[in-house]
Design an enzyme around this catalytic site. Structure first.
Site, PDB file in Angstrom:
ATOM      1  N   HIS A 101      -9.055  -3.826  -1.926  1.00 65.17           N
ATOM      2  CA  HIS A 101      -8.169  -3.044  -1.403  1.00 65.17           C
ATOM      3  C   HIS A 101      -8.419  -1.537  -1.278  1.00 65.17           C
ATOM      4  O   HIS A 101      -8.319  -0.840  -0.289  1.00 65.17           O
ATOM      5  CB  HIS A 101      -6.745  -3.132  -1.956  1.00 65.17           C
ATOM      6  N   GLU A 102      -8.915  -0.966  -2.358  1.00 65.59           N
ATOM      7  CA  GLU A 102      -9.296   0.444  -2.561  1.00 65.59           C
ATOM      8  C   GLU A 102     -10.389   0.662  -1.952  1.00 65.59           C
ATOM      9  O   GLU A 102     -10.608   1.401  -1.015  1.00 65.59           O
ATOM     10  CB  GLU A 102      -9.342   0.844  -3.819  1.00 65.59           C
TER      11      GLU A 102
ATOM     12  N   CYS B 137       0.927  -1.219   0.159  1.00 61.79           N
ATOM     13  CA  CYS B 137      -0.001  -0.057   0.068  1.00 61.79           C
ATOM     14  C   CYS B 137       0.938   1.127  -0.118  1.00 61.79           C
ATOM     15  O   CYS B 137       1.906   1.224   0.726  1.00 61.79           O
ATOM     16  CB  CYS B 137      -0.917   0.001   1.285  1.00 61.79           C
TER      17      CYS B 137
ATOM     18  N   HIS C 277     -10.077   1.073   2.082  1.00 61.45           N
ATOM     19  CA  HIS C 277      -9.670   2.426   2.291  1.00 61.45           C
ATOM     20  C   HIS C 277     -10.964   3.461   2.645  1.00 61.45           C
ATOM     21  O   HIS C 277     -10.863   4.263   3.646  1.00 61.45           O
ATOM     22  CB  HIS C 277      -8.932   3.117   1.370  1.00 61.45           C
TER      23      HIS C 277
END
Length: 181
Positions: A152-153, A108, A156
């Site tokens: 993954h994004e 990341c 966030h």
């Protein structure tokens, strides 16, 4: 284009991002364009070395200090085809039972310290969002690596990191039927 990547130690990174008003404001569209440009430049070895930045394939607005539900993705798949999105207000509406993980672990742009272990993700996801690159609402069915990047994004936006999904007691434990990518 001057974006500063916020590190995981910053408390803002654990906050939940807010929905974005559509149509996009000029400022939001400009931010998405700047973020996409950052990813492209980060993958240029010469530029990345000169500016001391890590290569990335995804970047969420929160990682540059903007608490809005939007992120960009940019990379070339195994066949060399460009994968590029400017995702706004995504919703994962369906997931597979099957799980997967990157065999070498995830990284990341906001995380400097290594976190060894498998980050367990859904092998297939179905996502609805507005894509500012295509200037329309999109329906993305992603599998494997593509699904991992999007999840993954997406994490966030909810203040989560990939290492939150690593089993602390047994970091390399593979789940039953899990596919290693």
């Amino acid at each position: 284009m001057k974006l500063k990547i916020i590190k995981d130690s910053n408390p803002i990174m654990r906050q939940v991002s807010s929905n974005v008003d559509l149509p996009l404001s000029k400022e939001d569209k400009q931010l998405l364009d700047d973020m996409l440009e950052y990813l492209k430049l980060s993958q240029d070895d010469e530029y990345a070395e000169k500016h001391n930045i890590k290569a990335g394939v995804g970047l969420a607005a929160i990682q540059v200090g903007v608490l809005k539900r939007m992120f960009v993705v940019y990379y070339h798949d195994e066949e060399g085809k460009e994968v590029a999105y400017q995702i706004v207000n995504p919703k994962i509406i369906e997931t597979s039972v099957k799980k997967c993980a990157l065999s070498n672990g995830e990284g990341c742009l906001s995380v400097d310290n290594p976190h060894e272990g498998l980050t367990h993700r859904y092998f297939k996801i179905n996502m609805e969002a507005y894509d500012a690159l295509q200037v329309k609402k999109v329906h993305i069915i992603a599998r494997g690596y593509d699904a991992v990047v999007l999840q993954h994004e997406y994490d966030h936006l909810d203040g989560k990191f990939f290492y939150d999904r690593i089993d602390k007691n047994n970091p390399t434990k593979q789940l039953d039927g899990e596919i290693l990518l």
